[in-house]
Design a protein around this motif. Structure first.
Motif, mmCIF file in Angstrom:
data_model
loop_
_atom_site.group_PDB
_atom_site.id
_atom_site.type_symbol
_atom_site.label_atom_id
_atom_site.label_comp_id
_atom_site.label_asym_id
_atom_site.label_seq_id
_atom_site.Cartn_x
_atom_site.Cartn_y
_atom_site.Cartn_z
ATOM 1 N N LYS A 279 -9.812 53.330 47.231
ATOM 2 C CA LYS A 279 -8.825 52.403 46.665
ATOM 3 C C LYS A 279 -8.318 52.938 45.329
ATOM 4 O O LYS A 279 -9.107 53.230 44.430
ATOM 5 C CB LYS A 279 -9.479 51.026 46.481
ATOM 6 C CG LYS A 279 -8.598 49.998 45.765
ATOM 7 C CD LYS A 279 -9.282 48.620 45.716
ATOM 8 C CE LYS A 279 -8.484 47.622 44.888
ATOM 9 N NZ LYS A 279 -9.147 46.309 44.797
ATOM 10 N N ASP A 284 -4.964 46.149 38.337
ATOM 11 C CA ASP A 284 -4.884 44.987 39.218
ATOM 12 C C ASP A 284 -4.747 43.723 38.379
ATOM 13 O O ASP A 284 -5.737 43.165 37.901
ATOM 14 C CB ASP A 284 -6.147 44.920 40.096
ATOM 15 C CG ASP A 284 -6.112 43.740 41.057
ATOM 16 O OD1 ASP A 284 -5.051 43.089 41.169
ATOM 17 O OD2 ASP A 284 -7.151 43.478 41.708
ATOM 18 N N LYS A 291 -4.492 37.087 37.745
ATOM 19 C CA LYS A 291 -5.847 36.968 37.203
ATOM 20 C C LYS A 291 -5.783 36.435 35.770
ATOM 21 O O LYS A 291 -4.715 36.455 35.142
ATOM 22 C CB LYS A 291 -6.506 38.355 37.152
ATOM 23 C CG LYS A 291 -6.903 38.946 38.491
ATOM 24 C CD LYS A 291 -7.662 40.252 38.281
ATOM 25 C CE LYS A 291 -7.968 40.978 39.564
ATOM 26 N NZ LYS A 291 -8.936 40.294 40.439
ATOM 27 N N MET A 299 -9.833 45.812 35.053
ATOM 28 C CA MET A 299 -8.968 46.148 36.180
ATOM 29 C C MET A 299 -8.232 47.484 36.067
ATOM 30 O O MET A 299 -7.579 47.925 37.002
ATOM 31 C CB MET A 299 -8.005 45.001 36.489
ATOM 32 C CG MET A 299 -8.716 43.829 37.129
ATOM 33 S SD MET A 299 -9.644 44.322 38.595
ATOM 34 C CE MET A 299 -11.201 43.520 38.312
ATOM 35 N N ASP A 302 -9.754 49.759 38.707
ATOM 36 C CA ASP A 302 -9.656 49.378 40.120
ATOM 37 C C ASP A 302 -9.278 50.574 41.012
ATOM 38 O O ASP A 302 -9.073 50.426 42.207
ATOM 39 C CB ASP A 302 -8.648 48.229 40.276
ATOM 40 C CG ASP A 302 -8.966 47.302 41.440
ATOM 41 O OD1 ASP A 302 -10.120 47.334 41.920
ATOM 42 O OD2 ASP A 302 -8.060 46.570 41.881
ATOM 43 N N ASN A 359 -2.944 35.485 49.452
ATOM 44 C CA ASN A 359 -3.372 35.702 48.068
ATOM 45 C C ASN A 359 -3.034 37.154 47.706
ATOM 46 O O ASN A 359 -3.538 38.080 48.326
ATOM 47 C CB ASN A 359 -4.880 35.444 47.933
ATOM 48 C CG ASN A 359 -5.326 35.427 46.478
ATOM 49 O OD1 ASN A 359 -4.874 36.242 45.671
ATOM 50 N ND2 ASN A 359 -6.196 34.490 46.134
ATOM 51 N N ASP A 361 -3.844 38.745 45.191
ATOM 52 C CA ASP A 361 -4.933 39.445 44.493
ATOM 53 C C ASP A 361 -5.890 40.125 45.482
ATOM 54 O O ASP A 361 -6.723 40.931 45.094
ATOM 55 C CB ASP A 361 -5.692 38.449 43.609
ATOM 56 C CG ASP A 361 -6.528 39.149 42.545
ATOM 57 O OD1 ASP A 361 -6.355 40.379 42.370
ATOM 58 O OD2 ASP A 361 -7.344 38.468 41.896
ATOM 59 N N GLU A 363 -5.371 42.573 47.232
ATOM 60 C CA GLU A 363 -4.449 43.682 47.488
ATOM 61 C C GLU A 363 -5.159 44.933 47.969
ATOM 62 O O GLU A 363 -4.560 45.760 48.660
ATOM 63 C CB GLU A 363 -3.637 43.990 46.222
ATOM 64 C CG GLU A 363 -4.292 44.946 45.214
ATOM 65 C CD GLU A 363 -5.602 44.431 44.613
ATOM 66 O OE1 GLU A 363 -5.831 43.215 44.687
ATOM 67 O OE2 GLU A 363 -6.389 45.238 44.093
ATOM 68 N N THR A 388 -13.403 49.140 44.946
ATOM 69 C CA THR A 388 -13.754 47.975 44.122
ATOM 70 C C THR A 388 -13.036 46.794 44.767
ATOM 71 O O THR A 388 -11.988 46.356 44.303
ATOM 72 C CB THR A 388 -13.255 48.178 42.678
ATOM 73 O OG1 THR A 388 -11.896 48.667 42.740
ATOM 74 C CG2 THR A 388 -14.096 49.170 41.925
ATOM 75 N N LEU A 389 -13.621 46.299 45.863
ATOM 76 C CA LEU A 389 -12.845 45.412 46.729
ATOM 77 C C LEU A 389 -12.938 43.928 46.395
ATOM 78 O O LEU A 389 -11.923 43.246 46.395
ATOM 79 C CB LEU A 389 -13.248 45.654 48.196
ATOM 80 C CG LEU A 389 -12.225 45.187 49.225
ATOM 81 C CD1 LEU A 389 -10.920 45.959 49.110
ATOM 82 C CD2 LEU A 389 -12.762 45.304 50.645
ATOM 83 N N THR A 390 -14.148 43.441 46.135
ATOM 84 C CA THR A 390 -14.271 41.980 45.957
ATOM 85 C C THR A 390 -15.229 41.598 44.824
ATOM 86 O O THR A 390 -16.288 42.208 44.664
ATOM 87 C CB THR A 390 -14.831 41.308 47.245
ATOM 88 O OG1 THR A 390 -16.173 41.755 47.458
ATOM 89 C CG2 THR A 390 -13.999 41.614 48.454
ATOM 90 N N SER A 391 -14.855 40.555 44.085
ATOM 91 C CA SER A 391 -15.799 40.050 43.087
ATOM 92 C C SER A 391 -16.974 39.381 43.797
ATOM 93 O O SER A 391 -18.055 39.221 43.220
ATOM 94 C CB SER A 391 -15.113 39.093 42.120
ATOM 95 O OG SER A 391 -14.331 38.174 42.832
ATOM 96 N N VAL A 449 -6.806 36.656 53.409
ATOM 97 C CA VAL A 449 -7.982 36.020 52.806
ATOM 98 C C VAL A 449 -8.556 34.976 53.753
ATOM 99 O O VAL A 449 -7.839 34.447 54.620
ATOM 100 C CB VAL A 449 -7.676 35.345 51.436
ATOM 101 C CG1 VAL A 449 -7.543 36.373 50.342
ATOM 102 C CG2 VAL A 449 -6.428 34.477 51.516
ATOM 103 N N ALA A 478 -17.447 46.907 43.761
ATOM 104 C CA ALA A 478 -16.897 46.062 42.688
ATOM 105 C C ALA A 478 -17.960 45.550 41.704
ATOM 106 O O ALA A 478 -17.628 45.185 40.586
ATOM 107 C CB ALA A 478 -16.121 44.895 43.282
HETATM 108 N N1 BES Z 1 -10.075 44.428 42.273
HETATM 109 C C1 BES Z 1 -10.512 43.149 42.672
HETATM 110 C C2 BES Z 1 -12.023 43.089 42.877
HETATM 111 C C3 BES Z 1 -12.877 43.282 41.659
HETATM 112 C C4 BES Z 1 -13.370 42.192 40.982
HETATM 113 C C5 BES Z 1 -13.249 44.539 41.253
HETATM 114 C C6 BES Z 1 -14.190 42.376 39.885
HETATM 115 C C7 BES Z 1 -14.075 44.724 40.144
HETATM 116 C C8 BES Z 1 -14.550 43.638 39.465
HETATM 117 C C9 BES Z 1 -9.844 42.729 43.973
HETATM 118 O O1 BES Z 1 -8.576 43.246 44.204
HETATM 119 C C10 BES Z 1 -9.700 41.241 43.956
HETATM 120 O O2 BES Z 1 -9.035 40.762 43.112
HETATM 121 N N2 BES Z 1 -10.354 40.574 44.890
HETATM 122 C C11 BES Z 1 -10.339 39.162 44.958
HETATM 123 C C12 BES Z 1 -10.129 38.762 46.392
HETATM 124 C C13 BES Z 1 -9.932 37.284 46.587
HETATM 125 C C14 BES Z 1 -8.573 36.876 46.081
HETATM 126 C C15 BES Z 1 -10.069 36.967 48.056
HETATM 127 C C16 BES Z 1 -11.687 38.663 44.480
HETATM 128 O O3 BES Z 1 -12.696 39.226 44.892
HETATM 129 O O4 BES Z 1 -11.722 37.758 43.660
#
Ligand code: BES
Ligand code: ZN
Ligand code: ZN
Length: 512
Positions: A279, A284, A291, A299, A302, A359, A361, A363, A388-391, A449, A478
């Motif tokens: 990624k 982001d 956010k 971010m 990311d 959503n 975010d 992405e 770094t896909l999901t928090s 989502v 992530a």
């Molecule tokens: N880049 C973020 C994930 C992330 C979060 C990486 C914290 C590093 C630290 C990703 O693109 C994102 O925002 N994911 C969302 C998805 C949700 C909207 C379903 C998330 O995990 O909050």
């Protein structure tokens, strides 16, 4: 800094410091440490008796011998309890302790502004453990802890450490130590390279700049590098990737970085081909699903997955691995604007599948969907992705390990093993069909989502829709890409997690 290996005695190096390691439960000094202690009229035993230094893992103490030799300073470092140093049961954990202990010694040396220091291989009694692996861990600990990001400071701290030498008397052991140290150097350099990119602010490291970095890397390491720009990405109809990029003025880049073993040295007619997808979101903001400032702080990192893929491919070339590797990094910014992707939009991805975006975010999965579908063009034996896909993965596993998912048992277990060996651990989460339910869309083939519960799994399940039956493994980093505090060999900021993991995984490759 380079790691040197020299034949000789530790008490004859002339370096500004030597490092001696000590177990917490070690009653008696032995070997060279004992000899040095005797020469110093028992200064080391005296210190131990005082219990100011007991040898806890990462504990350090300095001794200043009044007379030389051996050296102006001795840095003692603790290895923890030898009883917990179980080569047979927990090799990976032992190597991790060595990495940390030598990193701690290195930190102490840096604090003292020492330019050169040396050590022997510790522990002296390897109990059947591979000497090269031990040397590799020592070299990694030193080089990883020596990473420093001061590019944007106008007054820089002078770089103190210049040389680190592993000294060994026995001629027969030198080769194994050299091999291990050289491997450690490649592993640590790959990690530090990824850290360097992930620490760059997004005003500097744009998708275009990331693609230039890939080009530069390709030149140094004899790799093929192709950058697809906006018109080509449009021609390929990578609409899922394009949708994410549409909110930013910075045009997206699709970075393709290829390593092939040197044909002249080819040992086989055909090498397995692996595609590594990373990624590459250089910032982001979340898009219209914006956010908070707090959430945006990390971010700029990311694109860690992309950086890790780049450095893994460069490292594999340095190691001349017997594999064809193709790195694919979709690079873009995720910003809100008048031209940005909107909530409820439906796009037709490169695969032909339609995606309803609920959503903006989420992405990462959108750009990876197109990159993973594109990976199949290369007819690979396996596909790997790191992102770094999901928090949610941070909520599930904390900052201790990454999450691993996949459709192939052997790939997953190899990844878990690589994690144990490198200390970059991964933990498996399920991908049962039940999770598909959550991303069923009323209007399109799939939605991006599927609610909060199990969100890291749902994200991975979303990706699975685009790899089909290709053997595939996905690593969600992530929770482990940024560190809020300093750890022995991890600086504050970008960790570069994944480079050593993937290099180990590829070195261990023996087919699907
Ligand atoms: N880049 C973020 C994930 C992330 C979060 C990486 C914290 C590093 C630290 C990703 O693109 C994102 O925002 N994911 C969302 C998805 C949700 C909207 C379903 C998330 O995990 O909050
Ligand atoms: Zn996001
Ligand atoms: Zn993201």
């Amino acid at each position: 800094m380079k790691v040197k290996v020299k034949r000789g005695r530790i008490d004859q190096t002339g370096d500004q410091a030597i490092t001696l390691a000590h177990f917490e439960d070690q009653r008696k000094l032995t070997g060279m440490v004992k000899a040095i202690d005797e020469r110093l009229s028992g200064m080391i035993s005296h210190l131990l008796k005082n219990k100011d230094f007991v040898g806890r893992l990462n504990q350090t103490a300095i001794i200043y011998p009044q007379s030389k030799p051996p050296n102006p300073r001795i840095i003692l470092v603790g290895l923890g309890k030898s009883a917990e140093f179980d080569w047979n049961g927990q090799r990976g954990a032992c190597l991790e302790k060595l990495r940390q202990a030598f990193a701690s010694a290195c930190r102490r040396a840096k604090e003292l502004r020492i330019k050169s220091f040396s050590t022997m291989v510790f522990p002296a009694d390897l109990k059947g453990m591979d000497l090269a692996k031990v040397s590799q861990a020592m070299a990694e600990g030193i080089l990883l802890s020596n990473y420093q990001m001061d590019q944007y400071k106008t007054t820089k701290e002078e770089e103190s450490l210049e040389s680190f030498t592993i000294v060994e008397e026995d001629r027969e052991k030198i080769e194994a130590i050299e091999k291990g140290a050289a491997l450690g150097e490649v592993f640590a350099e790959a990690t530090n390279f990824a850290r360097g990119l992930a620490n760059q602010p997004s005003n500097i490291l744009t998708p275009a700049r990331l693609s230039l970095e890939a080009k530069k890397l390709a030149k140094e390491d004899n790799l093929r590098c192709e950058i697809l720009s906006l018109p080509q990405i449009k021609r390929l109809k990578m609409n899922s990737f394009l949708a994410v990029a549409s909110g930013s003025k910075e045009p997206p880049k699709l970075i393709i970085l290829e390593y092939r073993p040197d044909e002249r040295l080819a040992k086989k007619k055909k090498y397995d081909t692996l595609v590594l997808v990373g990624k590459g979101i250089t910032f982001d903001a979340g898009g219209l699903s914006l956010k908070t400032t707090e959430e945006m702080l990390e971010m700029k990192g990311d694109m860690t997955g992309g950086a890790v893929v780049m450095s893994t491919i460069a490292g594999s070339a340095k190691l001349k691995l017997p594999l064809n590797l193709i790195g694919i990094i979709p690079a873009a910014e995720n910003l809100p604007s008048g031209s940005a992707l909107k909530i409820g939009d439906i796009i037709t991805s490169y695969s032909g599948k339609t995606i309803e975006i609920l959503n903006t975010d989420a992405e990462g999965r959108l750009i990876l969907a197109d990159a993973l579908s594109y990976a199949k063009v290369f007819k690979p034996d396996a596909i790997l992705d790191i992102a770094t896909l999901t928090s949610a993965i941070k909520i599930a596993l904390g900052t201790v390990c990454a999450g691993v998912f996949g459709n192939h048992e052997k790939l997953k277990s190899k990844m878990i093993q690589a994690g144990q060996k490198t200390g970059e651990r991964v933990w498996e989460l399920p991908l049962w069909d039940d999770y598909q339910e959550f991303i069923k869309s009323d209007l399109a083939d799939i939605k991006n989502v599927g609610g909060k519960p199990g969100a890291a799994i749902i994200a991975a399940r979303f990706l699975q829709n685009f790899v089909g039956n290709y053997p595939w493994v996905h690593v969600d980093i992530a929770g482990v890409d940024f560190s809020e505090k300093e750890r022995p060999y991890i600086p504050k900021g970008a960790i570069g997690f994944g480079a050593r993991l993937l290099l180990q995984f590829l070195r261990d490759w023996d087919g699907v």
